[in-house]
Scaffold this motif. Structure first.
Motif, PDB file in Angstrom:
ATOM      1  N   SER A  64       0.832  -1.210   0.000  1.00 47.29           N
ATOM      2  CA  SER A  64       0.000   0.000   0.000  1.00 47.29           C
ATOM      3  C   SER A  64       0.862   1.253   0.000  1.00 47.29           C
ATOM      4  O   SER A  64       0.538   2.235  -0.670  1.00 47.29           O
ATOM      5  CB  SER A  64      -0.919   0.012   1.219  1.00 47.29           C
ATOM      6  OG  SER A  64      -1.784  -1.087   1.177  1.00 47.29           O
ATOM      7  N   ASP A 181      -5.691  -1.487  -4.937  1.00 44.43           N
ATOM      8  CA  ASP A 181      -5.092  -2.031  -3.723  1.00 44.43           C
ATOM      9  C   ASP A 181      -6.095  -2.972  -3.067  1.00 44.43           C
ATOM     10  O   ASP A 181      -7.061  -2.532  -2.451  1.00 44.43           O
ATOM     11  CB  ASP A 181      -4.697  -0.894  -2.773  1.00 44.43           C
ATOM     12  CG  ASP A 181      -3.762  -1.367  -1.659  1.00 44.43           C
ATOM     13  OD1 ASP A 181      -3.390  -2.552  -1.671  1.00 44.43           O
ATOM     14  OD2 ASP A 181      -3.427  -0.547  -0.790  1.00 44.43           O
ATOM     15  N   GLU A 182      -5.857  -4.241  -3.219  1.00 45.63           N
ATOM     16  CA  GLU A 182      -6.740  -5.287  -2.711  1.00 45.63           C
ATOM     17  C   GLU A 182      -8.200  -5.113  -3.136  1.00 45.63           C
ATOM     18  O   GLU A 182      -9.097  -5.002  -2.285  1.00 45.63           O
ATOM     19  CB  GLU A 182      -6.634  -5.374  -1.183  1.00 45.63           C
ATOM     20  CG  GLU A 182      -5.203  -5.591  -0.729  1.00 45.63           C
ATOM     21  CD  GLU A 182      -5.108  -6.017   0.724  1.00 45.63           C
ATOM     22  OE1 GLU A 182      -6.092  -6.551   1.249  1.00 45.63           O
ATOM     23  OE2 GLU A 182      -4.039  -5.828   1.325  1.00 45.63           O
TER      24      GLU A 182
ATOM     25  N   SER B 274      -1.694   0.136   7.738  1.00 44.19           N
ATOM     26  CA  SER B 274      -2.769  -0.787   7.389  1.00 44.19           C
ATOM     27  C   SER B 274      -3.248  -1.575   8.595  1.00 44.19           C
ATOM     28  O   SER B 274      -2.594  -1.643   9.609  1.00 44.19           O
ATOM     29  CB  SER B 274      -2.314  -1.748   6.300  1.00 44.19           C
ATOM     30  OG  SER B 274      -0.966  -2.075   6.489  1.00 44.19           O
TER      31      SER B 274
END
Ligand code: ADP
Ligand code: MG
Lengths: 278, 274
Positions: A64, A181-182, B274
Motif C-alpha cells: 500500500s 489495492d486489494e 494498514s
C-alpha cells in the motif's frame, strides 16, 4: 519511455513512542523518541503502457505504501518516481486526472449520496464530456450490473456492490493507469470473477495499465502475466509468473509464493533456474 | 450558435460547477433530515439573540461604555456577524481536518482528485445554512445605523464588501492554520474552542481590553479585524481608519501564510498504517 518508472523508491515512517506520565508527555513535546521504519526500501520498478502487473507480499510488506507513492498521496523519503510523464506528489492535480485508484479497504465515493450522484460529481471533477460519461457508464453497467443499486447511497451497499461502484468510479474518466489495492478483499467467488472479467475487458479495450495488489493469487493467475513480490520493503522478485513456475519446478503458484515469503530460494539446476530473482 | 452546446470552461467555471453540485447534494441530504436542518438554523438564530439581549441588558444600565454607545456596539456586532456567517458556513469545519481527514486517512481520497485539496475539504464540510447569520447581522446594522442617524454614502457598499472579504479571510486563515497543525500533531490539539472564544472578542470595541490583549487581537490572532476595526469605518468613526483600511491586507497576509503552512502539511501527510 516507460509509463511508470521508479528508482530507489523509499519511504520511511517515524514511529514515535510515548513516554509515561505527565513529565513524560511534557518531555515528549520537545524531544520525542522515535524509531525509523523503512516501509519501502529502494525499490526499482518500471511498467509499460498496457501491462497488468500483480504486486504481492505478506501483510505489512509495503504494498500500500508503494501504491500511495505512485499515486501521489505520499511523498517518498528518497528515490525518484515518474508516472505518465508526471512526478505524482509534485504535480498532483494534473497527474490525478490520468489515473484511477481503488482501495479495497475504503470507498472513494461519498458515503451519504446516491452512487449515481457520486458519479455525476466525479464527471464534473474530472471534466468528462457528458456523451463519453454516458457511454462508459452504460458499458460498465453491462459488465458489472450496476443499475439495480445506482440510486442507493454507498453506505447501503454490500461489499461486492460497493467494490463494483468504486471500480466504475475509478474508470469514468478513462485513466491511463488503474491502481488497485486489494480490490477483491472479502468478496465471494462470483463477485471476484465478475471483477476479473471486467478488468480484463478494460485492459483489452482501452489498453489501461493495471497495477494490482492482492492476497488472492487467483487474481494474479487470471489477470497478470507479470508479478512483483515485495517483502519488508524490498523487492524480492519482479518478472513473469511463468518464469516462477520454471524456476521452482512447481505448478502451484501458492506454494511458490509461500516459499518465497519464507525466504527460501529455488533449487539451482532446474529449467530456467536462477533467472530473474533479484 | 446552439446554446445547448455552450459549456463554460476554464478552472474557475469548473470549480463553480463543482461547488453547485456539492451544494445540491448537501441540500438533498439536509432535506432528508429536514427537521434537524431547521433546528440547526433556529439554534443559530437563538444564539445570536442571546448575544443581542446581552448587549441590550448591559446598555439598559449604562448609556455608554468607554465612549461607545449602545447603537455603536450593536453596529459592530452586526458587522461582525457577516464575516462570522461566512466562517460558520464554510471554514468552521476545517476543524474536522486533524481527526477525520488526517488521523483517519480520509485525506487519501482528497489527494487522489484533480482539484485543490483545501477547496475539496471546504466544500465537503460546508454548512451553508449558517450563512443566515449574515442576514441577522445586516438587519442589526440597519437597525442600529438608523438609530444613530447614520447617513450612508455610496462608497459604503463596495467598502463593506471589501472589508467583509478581508475579515472572512482572517477567519479562513486562522482556521486553515489550525487545521494544518493536524499534519504535525496527530490529532486535534483542542485549540479550536479557545480560538473560537477569542474570535468572539472581535465584536467589541478594542478599547475595553488591556494593551496586551488588544495587541494580540490585532497582530497575532487578528480577530480585531473581523469586527471592530472594519465596523468603525462603516459607522463613520475615523479614529481607527488606518487599522480599518488594513483589514483586506491583514486578511490576505493571514490567509497566504496559513495556506503555505497547509501546503507544507500536505507534504507531511502519511495516511494510516494498514
Ligand atoms: N502512516 C503510517 N504510519 C506508520 N507506519 C505505517 C504507515 N503506513 C504504513 N506503515 C507501516 O509500513 C509498513 C508497510 O505497510 P503497508 O504498505 O500498508 O503494507 P501492505 O500494504 O503491504 O500490507 C507496515 O509495517 C506498516 O505498519
Ligand atoms: Mg495494504
Amino acid at each position: 519511455m516507460k509509463l511508470i518508472e521508479a528508482r530507489g523508491l523509499t519511504k520511511e515512517f517515524r514511529i514515535f513512542s510515548r513516554s509515561e506520565g505527565v513529565m513524560g508527555a511534557f518531555r515528549d513535546l520537545f524531544h520525542r523518541k522515535y524509531r525509523v521504519l523503512r516501509a519501502v526500501d529502494e525499490i526499482d520498478f518500471a511498467v509499460d503502457r498496457g501491462e497488468m502487473v500483480g504486486y504481492i507480499g505478506a501483510n505489512g510488506a509495503g504494498k500500500s505504501t508503494t501504491i500511495k507513492m505512485l499515486t501521489g498521496i505520499l511523498v517518498p523519503t528518497a528515490g525518484t518516481v515518474t508516472v505518465n510523464g508526471y512526478v505524482p506528489h509534485k504535480q498532483r492535480e494534473s497527474y490525478t486526472k490520468g489515473i484511477g485508484v481503488v482501495f479495497g479497504q475504503r470507498s472513494q465515493l461519498w458515503w451519504d449520496i446516491a452512487v449515481i450522484e457520486s458519479f455525476k460529481l466525479l464527471r464534473r471533477i474530472y471534466d468528462v464530456p457528458r456523451a463519453d460519461f454516458n457511454r462508459r457508464l452504460q458499458q460498465f453497467d453491462d459488465i458489472l450490473g450496476l443499475s439495480s443499486f445506482l440510486n442507493l447511497p454507498v453506505r447501503k451497499l454490500s461489499l461486492g456492490q460497493r467494490m463494483r461502484c468504486d471500480l466504475a468510479a475509478a474508470l469514468l474518466h478513462n485513466p491511463a493507469i488503474l491502481f488497485l489495492d486489494e480490490p477483491t478483499i472479502g468478496l465471494d467467488v462470483l463477485a471476484k470473477s465478475k471483477i476479473r472479467e471486467f478488468l480484463k475487458e478494460i485492459n483489452n479495450e482501452f489498453k489501461t495499465t493495471v497495477i494490482l495488489t492482492t492476497h488472492d493469487l487467483g487474481d494474479i493467475e487470471a489477470l497478470c502475466p507479470r508479478v512483483a513480490i515485495i517483502d519488508q520493503g524490498k523487492m524480492l522478485y519482479d518478472g513473469l509468473v511463468d518464469n516462477l513456475f520454471s524456476q521452482w519446478g512447481q505448478d502451484k503458484l501458492e506454494d511458490i509464493v509461500k516459499r518465497i515469503y519464507m525466504g527460501q530460494k529455488p533449487e539451482p539446476g532446474l529449467a530456467g533456474g536462477g533467472v530473474s530473482l533479484v | 450558435m446552439n446554446m445547448h452546446q455552450y459549456r463554460p470552461s476554464g478552472p474557475l467555471a469548473r470549480y463553480l460547477t463543482i461547488f453547485m453540485h456539492y451544494l445540491a447534494q448537501y441540500a438533498k441530504i439536509k432535506m432528508a433530515y429536514r427537521w434537524d436542518f431547521f433546528v440547526h438554523i433556529f439554534t443559530e438564530f437563538l444564539q445570536q439573540s442571546v448575544s443581542l439581549i446581552f448587549i441590550l441588558i448591559i446598555f439598559s444600565k449604562v448609556p455608554a461604555i468607554q465612549g461607545w454607545t449602545r447603537d455603536q456596539v450593536l453596529f459592530i456586532y452586526g458587522f461582525f456577524l457577516v464575516p462570522f456567517g461566512i466562517y460558520s458556513g464554510f471554514f468552521n469545519h476545517l476543524f474536522d481536518v486533524p481527526e477525520k481527514y488526517v488521523l483517519q486517512g480520509e485525506f487519501d481520497r482528497i489527494l487522489l482528485r484533480p482539484i485543490n485539496a483545501w477547496y475539496q475539504v471546504v466544500v465537503e464540510t460546508m454548512k451553508p445554512e449558517l450563512l443566515v447569520s449574515m442576514i441577522v447581522g445586516i438587519i442589526i446594522m440597519i437597525y442600529s445605523g438608523s438609530n444613530m442617524n447614520l447617513v450612508p454614502v455610496w462608497w459604503d457598499i463596495p467598502l463593506a464588501v471589501i472589508l467583509v472579504i478581508g475579515a472572512a479571510l482572517v477567519y479562513a486563515g486562522v482556521y486553515t492554520f489550525l487545521a494544518s497543525l493536524g499534519f504535525w500533531s496527530e490529532g486535534n490539539l483542542g485549540l479550536m474552542p479557545m480560538v473560537y472564544n477569542l474570535s468572539q472578542y472581535g465584536r467589541y470595541p478594542m478599547t475595553i481590553y488591556r494593551g496586551p490583549v488588544r495587541f494580540m487581537l490585532t497582530w497575532i490572532l487578528p480577530f480585531a479585524f473581523v469586527g471592530f476595526y472594519p465596523a468603525t469605518i462603516l459607522m463613520h468613526r475615523y479614529e481607527y481608519l488606518g487599522y480599518a483600511l488594513l483589514t483586506p491586507v491583514v486578511g490576505i497576509v493571514c490567509f497566504v501564510i496559513a495556506y503555505r503552512v497547509w501546503a507544507a502539511g500536505i507534504r507531511r501527510y502519511r495516511g494510516t498504517g494498514s
